[in-house]
Motif scaffolding. Structure first.
Motif, PDB file in Angstrom:
ATOM      1  N   TYR A 106       0.847  -1.206   0.000  1.00 35.50           N
ATOM      2  CA  TYR A 106       0.000   0.000   0.000  1.00 35.50           C
ATOM      3  C   TYR A 106       0.875   1.247   0.000  1.00 35.50           C
ATOM      4  O   TYR A 106       0.602   2.220  -0.721  1.00 35.50           O
ATOM      5  N   ASN A 119       0.688   4.049  -2.837  1.00 37.63           N
ATOM      6  CA  ASN A 119      -0.011   5.290  -2.478  1.00 37.63           C
ATOM      7  C   ASN A 119       0.873   6.332  -1.818  1.00 37.63           C
ATOM      8  O   ASN A 119       0.398   7.421  -1.496  1.00 37.63           O
ATOM      9  N   GLU A 124      -5.174   7.001  10.955  1.00 41.81           N
ATOM     10  CA  GLU A 124      -6.499   6.670  10.425  1.00 41.81           C
ATOM     11  C   GLU A 124      -6.383   6.055   9.029  1.00 41.81           C
ATOM     12  O   GLU A 124      -7.145   5.157   8.659  1.00 41.81           O
ATOM     13  N   GLU A 125      -5.396   6.520   8.262  1.00 43.48           N
ATOM     14  CA  GLU A 125      -5.207   6.024   6.900  1.00 43.48           C
ATOM     15  C   GLU A 125      -4.803   4.550   6.883  1.00 43.48           C
ATOM     16  O   GLU A 125      -5.007   3.845   5.887  1.00 43.48           O
ATOM     17  N   LYS A 166      -6.179   2.189   8.195  1.00 44.15           N
ATOM     18  CA  LYS A 166      -7.379   1.361   8.028  1.00 44.15           C
ATOM     19  C   LYS A 166      -7.674   1.050   6.559  1.00 44.15           C
ATOM     20  O   LYS A 166      -8.452   0.141   6.254  1.00 44.15           O
ATOM     21  N   ASN A 167      -7.049   1.811   5.641  1.00 46.50           N
ATOM     22  CA  ASN A 167      -7.275   1.581   4.210  1.00 46.50           C
ATOM     23  C   ASN A 167      -6.475   0.412   3.659  1.00 46.50           C
ATOM     24  O   ASN A 167      -6.698  -0.027   2.531  1.00 46.50           O
ATOM     25  N   VAL A 168      -5.518  -0.095   4.440  1.00 39.11           N
ATOM     26  CA  VAL A 168      -4.704  -1.224   3.985  1.00 39.11           C
ATOM     27  C   VAL A 168      -5.602  -2.458   3.826  1.00 39.11           C
ATOM     28  O   VAL A 168      -6.383  -2.775   4.732  1.00 39.11           O
ATOM     29  N   PRO A 169      -5.531  -3.132   2.672  1.00 44.20           N
ATOM     30  CA  PRO A 169      -6.376  -4.316   2.441  1.00 44.20           C
ATOM     31  C   PRO A 169      -6.220  -5.354   3.553  1.00 44.20           C
ATOM     32  O   PRO A 169      -5.112  -5.638   3.999  1.00 44.20           O
TER      33      PRO A 169
END
Length: 711
Positions: free
Chosen positions: A509, A513, A520-521, A523-526
């Motif tokens: 990731y 990206n 908080e970001e 949490k976007n990790v698959p």
């Protein structure tokens, strides 16, 4: 038997603390997370105490699994009567369980089984009753079929009696007690190896005798290794006559022909069944204890090594020294990225010293090098002396760095993935440089067992060793914290709640990206769900992120309370951080709620005072005595600077700048009794030692701790 009562009886920890900790463990919380962020629930238990709960929880679960299996087997055999069931359900350890199961355990055909098939069990019962006046004439009645004589009948009956004796729990426990208190372990050299060169390292054990309950772990492991390699033979012994008497007084009630047969059966049971099994059990227990001691030593050493002093984010020139093959040089930026590599030949046979000096000087200027790291292997001393003769434009720190395990890393898949276009020599030099910058981040890439900071690590229980070392690495990584934007997959995989697969997803990731700007970001990790985020977030750091708390150990679940503190004080969060005077005035009682208590609030204040503070000491330059180049230069009484490079239960090994490390025996660490070596010295500590004795032939150096080096 209930899990909680079992753990509390073993640990003496409060029941409420144990209950809450077990609940958290069952919810897949990790030891670092529980000890750091759930203090209110655990009653402020530390990671060691939580580790003990984990250990006894696993022990209990193994015990219950075996208990269920035994009960099922007995039910299938239709032999599970109520009294036996109750005893099995009350058994508190595996030994007691197995003793109860022993008479019903499926085993290879025994002499007693053959005797029963020949119809001799009634004769065995008559003899055991000790009521028969004429055993000989009774035995003649059983001479039929396969049994052709009175003596064969009596012998078969004795085999059955011997088995009954072997299965008696009280007798087995009595012998266990004798072995535990009085057993000795003795060794003798195998004649053909008396002068064998390989066997000489075990020479101390060619003729040895010692109480089993007092033998140090390192000595038992050495004896067992020498035995497995065939150099010596070892045996366990107790007073056989005393043991036999104690069995006889439990069984024999008269002095007649029946008692004589029973006495023969007791001797047979003892020599053939009881002593071989229980002496092996005693040796296994001693080995388990020795394993635990050795594993604890390894874990302590590993912790000290992993928490070794980092130089930090500075540009480093690293040298993997060598003679004939030259010295491999790499230049690393402050983040450990490789920018340049080549080979110089300052030593024999080429002796191209002038060119090598110019090359290092120009590279130091070109890459703005701030420190030089030299591996401590072959040609290390010569390379260090050569480098210190170079006139650099700016002041240059020169460090000698341990190469332990570097060759393992350089040939590993991790190294190949990091540097697919470079050979093992370049990878090894990079590892040396990175170890100076951040020992923890680099050493996690190597199998901990290969680092070589323990004793007999290949002889102990390998699954227990791996579990202990993995836990140690995990605790160290989480104690320091990890920069999510620079950490490697191996380092991230040890973060609480992450693991190898999520670590790969984080790095992927990041590559796709760019750097993370907030926790908080993450949490976007698959595949990184809420539970993993909860466990990991407080240990992941984001430098220069959107929220200053993201570069601290304050957990996101506590951000709201920090915001409230800042608001109440009329400042921004960034103004609260580092403002010790203001932080110490805050009334923490005001912020206690059902979700957050005083222990966590105190931790938050402590962190806000010095956010992101590295718990490790700063790296210090060290210089060996330049006049000592080989073991032949050593003299009794010399005082020498040294670095502790290994710790064992029997003392500490010290690098004094030559090929052979010297040993400070435990008796030479202090003028008073030393119970724990680690309380007197620690790994990589700089000390001053006094040379007591030098055995050039055996390459052994005896040292005494003179003082801690405070330079």
């Amino acid at each position: 038997m209930m899990l909680i009562s079992y753990i509390t009886s073993q640990t003496q920890l409060p029941q409420n603390s144990v209950e809450n900790t077990v609940k958290l463990l069952n919810e897949d919380c990790t030891i670092p997370f529980i000890s750091r962020y759930r203090k209110e629930l655990t009653g402020n238990l530390d990671e060691v105490q939580i580790g003990e709960i984990v250990k006894f929880k696993e022990q209990f679960e193994a015990l219950e699994k075996r208990r269920i299996a035994i009960l099922k087997s007995l039910e299938e055999q239709e032999v599970l009567f109520e009294e036996l069931r109750q005893k099995i359900e009350e058994a508190r350890d595996l030994i007691a369980l197995e003793d109860l199961y022993l008479p019903y355990k499926k085993k290879r055909k025994t002499k007693a089984d053959t005797a029963r098939e020949n119809g001799l069990e009634p004769l065995a019962k008559i003899i055991m009753s000790q009521n028969a006046t004429d055993v000989s004439s009774i035995a003649l009645k059983y001479v039929k079929g396969e049994i052709t004589s009175e003596e064969e009948a009596l012998e078969g009956a004795r085999h059955i009696i011997a088995e009954w004796i072997n299965e008696r729990t009280d007798i087995r426990n009595m012998l266990r007690n004798q072995l535990e208190r009085f057993a000795t372990i003795s060794t003798k050299v195998v004649k053909k190896f008396e002068d064998d060169e390989k066997a000489q390292k075990f020479r101390d054990y060619f003729d040895w005798n010692e109480p089993l309950n007092r033998i140090p772990s390192h000595r038992l492991l050495a004896i067992l290794r020498a035995t497995s390699e065939g150099f010596i033979r070892q045996k366990i012994e107790i007073d056989d006559e005393k043991a036999l008497y104690k069995i006889e007084e439990r069984i024999i009630k008269s002095n007649d022909a029946a008692s004589k047969q029973i006495k023969l059966a007791i001797e047979d049971s003892y020599k053939r069944l009881l002593f071989p099994a229980l002496s092996n059990e005693a040796l296994s227990a001693a080995k388990e204890k020795a394993d635990e001691s050795a594993i604890n030593v390894f874990a302590k050493n590993l912790k000290q090594l992993l928490l070794g002093s980092p130089l930090g984010e500075k540009r480093v020139l690293a040298i993997d020294p060598g003679f004939r093959s030259g010295c491999k040089i790499v230049c690393l930026d402050a983040q450990g990225n490789l920018h340049h590599n080549e080979t110089i030949f300052p030593h024999a046979p080429k002796n191209d010293t002038s060119t090598a000096m110019k090359k290092i000087s120009s590279l130091a200027d070109a890459h703005k090098i701030e420190a030089i790291a030299i591996g401590n292997g072959t040609a290390s001393r010569e390379t260090e002396q050569f480098v210190k003769r170079i006139q650099f434009k700016n002041a240059m720190q020169v460090f000698v760095v341990s190469e332990a395990g570097a060759s393992i890393y350089s040939a590993s898949k991790i190294a190949r993935d990091e540097f697919p276009n470079y050979d093992v020599t370049v990878r090894g030099a990079v590892s040396i440089g990175r170890r100076l910058q951040d020992p923890l981040a680099e050493l996690v890439k190597i199998d901990a067992k290969s680092i070589g900071v323990g004793q007999y690590q290949h002889d102990v229980d390998q699954s227990k060793l791996k579990s202990s070392l993995d836990t140690t690495v995990e605790l160290c990584v989480n104690a320091v914290g990890v920069n999510i934007n620079t950490a490697s997959v191996p380092l991230l995989s040890y973060v609480s709640g992450i693991g190898p697969k999520l670590a790969e997803n984080i790095v992927n990731y990041r590559e796709e990206n760019g750097a993370f700007n907030s926790r908080e970001e993450i949490k976007n990790v698959p595949r990184l769900g809420g539970k993993a985020f909860e466990q990991a977030a407080g240990f992941l750091r984001i430098k220069n992120g959107e929220n200053p708390l993201d570069d601290s150990s304050v957990h996101p679940e506590s951000y709201a309370v920090v915001s409230k503190m800042a608001k109440d004080e009329g400042v921004k969060i960034s103004e609260l951080i580092g403002n010790k005077a203001l932080l110490q005035k805050i009334n923490l009682e005001k912020y206690i709620s059902d979700k957050i208590g005083l222990p966590t609030l105190k931790d938050i204040i402590k962190e806000l005072e010095k956010p992101g503070l590295d718990i490790r000491e700063e790296a210090k330059v060290f210089t060996f005595n330049q006049n000592i180049k080989t073991i032949n230069d050593l003299r009794e009484g010399q005082l020498l600077p040294g670095i502790v490079n290994n710790i064992t239960n029997f003392g500490a090994f010290v690098d004094i700048g030559i090929k052979e490390s010297g040993l400070i025996h435990v008796s030479n660490l202090s003028d008073s009794f030393v119970k724990d070596v680690n309380k007197h010295v620690h790994l990589h500590q700089q000390i001053v030692v006094k040379v007591l004795d030098v055995d050039v032939e055996r390459k052994r150096i005896q040292l005494k701790l003179h003082q801690l080096d405070t330079r």
